[in-house]
Design a protein around this motif. Structure first.
Motif, PDB file in Angstrom:
ATOM      1  N   ASP A  11       0.832  -1.207   0.000  1.00  0.00           N
ATOM      2  CA  ASP A  11       0.000   0.000   0.000  1.00  0.00           C
ATOM      3  C   ASP A  11       0.867   1.258   0.000  1.00  0.00           C
ATOM      4  O   ASP A  11       0.549   2.250  -0.680  1.00  0.00           O
ATOM      5  CB  ASP A  11      -0.929   0.009   1.215  1.00  0.00           C
ATOM      6  CG  ASP A  11      -1.997  -1.069   1.143  1.00  0.00           C
ATOM      7  OD1 ASP A  11      -2.235  -1.590   0.035  1.00  0.00           O
ATOM      8  OD2 ASP A  11      -2.586  -1.404   2.192  1.00  0.00           O
ATOM      9  N   LEU A  12       1.966   1.225   0.767  1.00  0.00           N
ATOM     10  CA  LEU A  12       2.868   2.375   0.781  1.00  0.00           C
ATOM     11  C   LEU A  12       3.514   2.588  -0.585  1.00  0.00           C
ATOM     12  O   LEU A  12       3.684   3.728  -1.034  1.00  0.00           O
ATOM     13  CB  LEU A  12       3.958   2.166   1.838  1.00  0.00           C
ATOM     14  CG  LEU A  12       3.568   2.428   3.296  1.00  0.00           C
ATOM     15  CD1 LEU A  12       4.695   2.010   4.221  1.00  0.00           C
ATOM     16  CD2 LEU A  12       3.216   3.893   3.518  1.00  0.00           C
ATOM     17  N   ASP A  14       2.256   1.884  -3.488  1.00  0.00           N
ATOM     18  CA  ASP A  14       1.253   2.520  -4.344  1.00  0.00           C
ATOM     19  C   ASP A  14       1.134   4.006  -4.033  1.00  0.00           C
ATOM     20  O   ASP A  14       1.072   4.850  -4.929  1.00  0.00           O
ATOM     21  CB  ASP A  14      -0.105   1.853  -4.144  1.00  0.00           C
ATOM     22  CG  ASP A  14      -0.226   0.547  -4.910  1.00  0.00           C
ATOM     23  OD1 ASP A  14       0.523   0.358  -5.878  1.00  0.00           O
ATOM     24  OD2 ASP A  14      -1.071  -0.284  -4.531  1.00  0.00           O
ATOM     25  N   LEU A  15       1.075   4.309  -2.744  1.00  0.00           N
ATOM     26  CA  LEU A  15       0.869   5.695  -2.327  1.00  0.00           C
ATOM     27  C   LEU A  15       2.072   6.572  -2.657  1.00  0.00           C
ATOM     28  O   LEU A  15       1.931   7.720  -3.102  1.00  0.00           O
ATOM     29  CB  LEU A  15       0.581   5.730  -0.826  1.00  0.00           C
ATOM     30  CG  LEU A  15       0.270   7.084  -0.189  1.00  0.00           C
ATOM     31  CD1 LEU A  15      -0.908   7.740  -0.884  1.00  0.00           C
ATOM     32  CD2 LEU A  15      -0.029   6.909   1.290  1.00  0.00           C
ATOM     33  N   GLU A  93      -2.974  13.161   0.528  1.00  0.00           N
ATOM     34  CA  GLU A  93      -1.933  12.158   0.326  1.00  0.00           C
ATOM     35  C   GLU A  93      -1.146  11.916   1.611  1.00  0.00           C
ATOM     36  O   GLU A  93      -0.827  10.769   1.949  1.00  0.00           O
ATOM     37  CB  GLU A  93      -0.992  12.595  -0.798  1.00  0.00           C
ATOM     38  CG  GLU A  93      -1.613  12.507  -2.180  1.00  0.00           C
ATOM     39  CD  GLU A  93      -0.699  13.067  -3.254  1.00  0.00           C
ATOM     40  OE1 GLU A  93      -0.390  12.328  -4.204  1.00  0.00           O
ATOM     41  OE2 GLU A  93      -0.296  14.232  -3.143  1.00  0.00           O
ATOM     42  N   ARG A  96      -3.293  10.035   4.183  1.00  0.00           N
ATOM     43  CA  ARG A  96      -3.378   8.611   3.866  1.00  0.00           C
ATOM     44  C   ARG A  96      -2.057   7.911   4.174  1.00  0.00           C
ATOM     45  O   ARG A  96      -2.038   6.770   4.631  1.00  0.00           O
ATOM     46  CB  ARG A  96      -3.749   8.432   2.399  1.00  0.00           C
ATOM     47  CG  ARG A  96      -5.140   8.949   2.073  1.00  0.00           C
ATOM     48  CD  ARG A  96      -5.478   8.804   0.612  1.00  0.00           C
ATOM     49  NE  ARG A  96      -5.618   7.416   0.228  1.00  0.00           N
ATOM     50  CZ  ARG A  96      -5.833   7.006  -1.015  1.00  0.00           C
ATOM     51  NH1 ARG A  96      -5.892   7.894  -1.991  1.00  0.00           N
ATOM     52  NH2 ARG A  96      -5.964   5.746  -1.285  1.00  0.00           N
ATOM     53  N   LEU A  97      -0.949   8.602   3.939  1.00  0.00           N
ATOM     54  CA  LEU A  97       0.359   8.051   4.293  1.00  0.00           C
ATOM     55  C   LEU A  97       0.435   7.791   5.789  1.00  0.00           C
ATOM     56  O   LEU A  97       0.884   6.723   6.235  1.00  0.00           O
ATOM     57  CB  LEU A  97       1.449   9.035   3.859  1.00  0.00           C
ATOM     58  CG  LEU A  97       2.890   8.697   4.252  1.00  0.00           C
ATOM     59  CD1 LEU A  97       3.320   7.373   3.645  1.00  0.00           C
ATOM     60  CD2 LEU A  97       3.828   9.818   3.813  1.00  0.00           C
ATOM     61  N   TYR A 163      -5.086   2.158  -8.555  1.00  0.00           N
ATOM     62  CA  TYR A 163      -4.871   3.185  -7.538  1.00  0.00           C
ATOM     63  C   TYR A 163      -4.996   4.582  -8.136  1.00  0.00           C
ATOM     64  O   TYR A 163      -5.621   5.471  -7.550  1.00  0.00           O
ATOM     65  CB  TYR A 163      -3.484   2.999  -6.915  1.00  0.00           C
ATOM     66  CG  TYR A 163      -3.100   4.095  -5.954  1.00  0.00           C
ATOM     67  CD1 TYR A 163      -3.706   4.190  -4.704  1.00  0.00           C
ATOM     68  CD2 TYR A 163      -2.152   5.049  -6.299  1.00  0.00           C
ATOM     69  CE1 TYR A 163      -3.374   5.201  -3.818  1.00  0.00           C
ATOM     70  CE2 TYR A 163      -1.816   6.065  -5.425  1.00  0.00           C
ATOM     71  CZ  TYR A 163      -2.420   6.132  -4.191  1.00  0.00           C
ATOM     72  OH  TYR A 163      -2.091   7.139  -3.325  1.00  0.00           O
ATOM     73  N   GLU A 164      -4.423   4.789  -9.342  1.00  0.00           N
ATOM     74  CA  GLU A 164      -4.490   6.106  -9.980  1.00  0.00           C
ATOM     75  C   GLU A 164      -5.920   6.438 -10.409  1.00  0.00           C
ATOM     76  O   GLU A 164      -6.348   7.596 -10.362  1.00  0.00           O
ATOM     77  CB  GLU A 164      -3.553   6.150 -11.188  1.00  0.00           C
ATOM     78  CG  GLU A 164      -2.084   6.080 -10.839  1.00  0.00           C
ATOM     79  CD  GLU A 164      -1.627   7.263 -10.010  1.00  0.00           C
ATOM     80  OE1 GLU A 164      -2.223   8.358 -10.118  1.00  0.00           O
ATOM     81  OE2 GLU A 164      -0.674   7.093  -9.225  1.00  0.00           O
ATOM     82  N   ARG A 167      -7.783   7.716  -7.382  1.00  0.00           N
ATOM     83  CA  ARG A 167      -7.442   9.114  -7.099  1.00  0.00           C
ATOM     84  C   ARG A 167      -8.088  10.050  -8.112  1.00  0.00           C
ATOM     85  O   ARG A 167      -8.581  11.130  -7.757  1.00  0.00           O
ATOM     86  CB  ARG A 167      -5.916   9.297  -7.132  1.00  0.00           C
ATOM     87  CG  ARG A 167      -5.171   8.630  -6.007  1.00  0.00           C
ATOM     88  CD  ARG A 167      -3.685   8.896  -6.135  1.00  0.00           C
ATOM     89  NE  ARG A 167      -3.407  10.323  -6.072  1.00  0.00           N
ATOM     90  CZ  ARG A 167      -2.407  10.920  -6.726  1.00  0.00           C
ATOM     91  NH1 ARG A 167      -1.624  10.226  -7.500  1.00  0.00           N
ATOM     92  NH2 ARG A 167      -2.207  12.215  -6.598  1.00  0.00           N
TER      93      ARG A 167
END
Length: 302
Positions: A11-12, A14-15, A93, A96-97, A163-164, A167
């Protein structure tokens, strides 16, 4: 690492993917961030996302004491790099991080500082509490950014694309003051969310897959909407479109409680500067008049 930690690293990755480039300059890049915390040996040249996963995994497993400083360095460099690209790092962002880091029992004070979070960029959009949904458009800069991001979606590998896409949809609805549930939630190949139009809540389901969406997926989503409050409605977005047979079967013998949009609809909106609010209003009107769940934008404009 245990399974939860492995998932958190994914997940990280991706972020953080859009926080920095994988290479290409002497001031801001993932290998430079790694070097700043004396861990340049953990950056493996090659494809960007696998390199990020490797860096994070090795840091978490063997240099955990440097994991927080690495993330903080990435954020600091990202603030410079992203602003230079005209896409400043956003508050959402970083929030979410922080949420993902907490799953690893890591909290970085600097990233949770309220003054810092409040100073971060928020998209120049029309929020529910600041502007009416009057059919107006976002600024040219925001519209251009959305158009470019939609086009770039095709360049991403499937996992990254999901993921994009998530967003993009959140920012698209936000740009028109539609108060999306932020963030939209990515589950497999499906994105679930909601937005408000003129005070009414609409559930959203979005899919990005190769084949056209058929009757089965439409029925499933319509049933999901029907299972909510009686006033709930739904918007189904299928990037590849809908099969003619599926739409015909779906509309036979039942009143539709959903409207649909395809990838070309989204392109027409962001590329041609159309009002998403007006497009949704017209789709709703056509659905009420004809019971057709999907009327493409190109037909609405005839």
């Amino acid at each position: 690492m245990n399974l939860m930690e492995e998932q958190s690293v994914e997940d990280l990755a991706d972020l953080l993917y859009n926080f920095l480039p994988g290479s290409g300059n002497s001031r801001t890049a993932f290998p430079l961030a790694a070097a700043t915390v004396q861990s340049e040996d953990l950056w493996v040249a090659g494809s960007k996302r696998p390199a990020i996963v490797h860096l994070l995994s090795e840091m978490l497993g063997h240099r955990r004491h440097k994991f927080g400083p690495l993330i903080l360095t990435i954020v600091r460099q990202s603030m410079t790099w992203r602003r230079g690209r005209g896409e400043p790092l956003t508050r959402d962002e970083v929030v979410r991080l922080n949420e993902v880091l907490l799953r690893l029992s890591i909290k970085i004070p600097e990233l949770n500082d309220q003054d810092f979070l409040d100073s971060l960029h928020r998209p120049d959009t029309r929020r529910e509490d600041s502007a009416p949904q009057d059919g107006s458009r976002p600024t040219e800069e925001v519209a251009r950014n959305l158009s470019q991001r939609l086009i770039r979606l095709y360049d991403h590998p499937p996992q990254r694309r999901g993921y994009e896409y998530e967003r993009f949809l959140t920012d698209l609805f936000d740009a028109y003051g539609l108060a999306p549930r932020s963030p939209f939630k990515l589950v497999g190949e499906q994105i679930d969310g909601s937005f408000k139009l003129h005070g009414e809540t609409y559930l959203v389901e979005a899919k990005w897959h190769a084949g056209k969406t058929g009757q089965s997926d439409l029925l499933t989503f319509a049933g999901k909407v029907a299972g909510k409050a009686t006033w709930s409605r739904g918007l189904f977005i299928s990037n590849s479109g809908f099969s003619d047979d599926g739409l015909k079967a779906f509309g036979s013998g039942r009143r539709t409680n959903i409207i649909c949009a395809d990838g070309l609809d989204l392109h027409e909106v962001v590329h041609n500067g159309l009002s998403l609010v007006e497009i949704l209003e017209e789709k709703l009107r056509r659905a009420a008049e004809t019971n057709r769940a999907f009327v493409p934008v190109r037909e609405l404009q005839r």
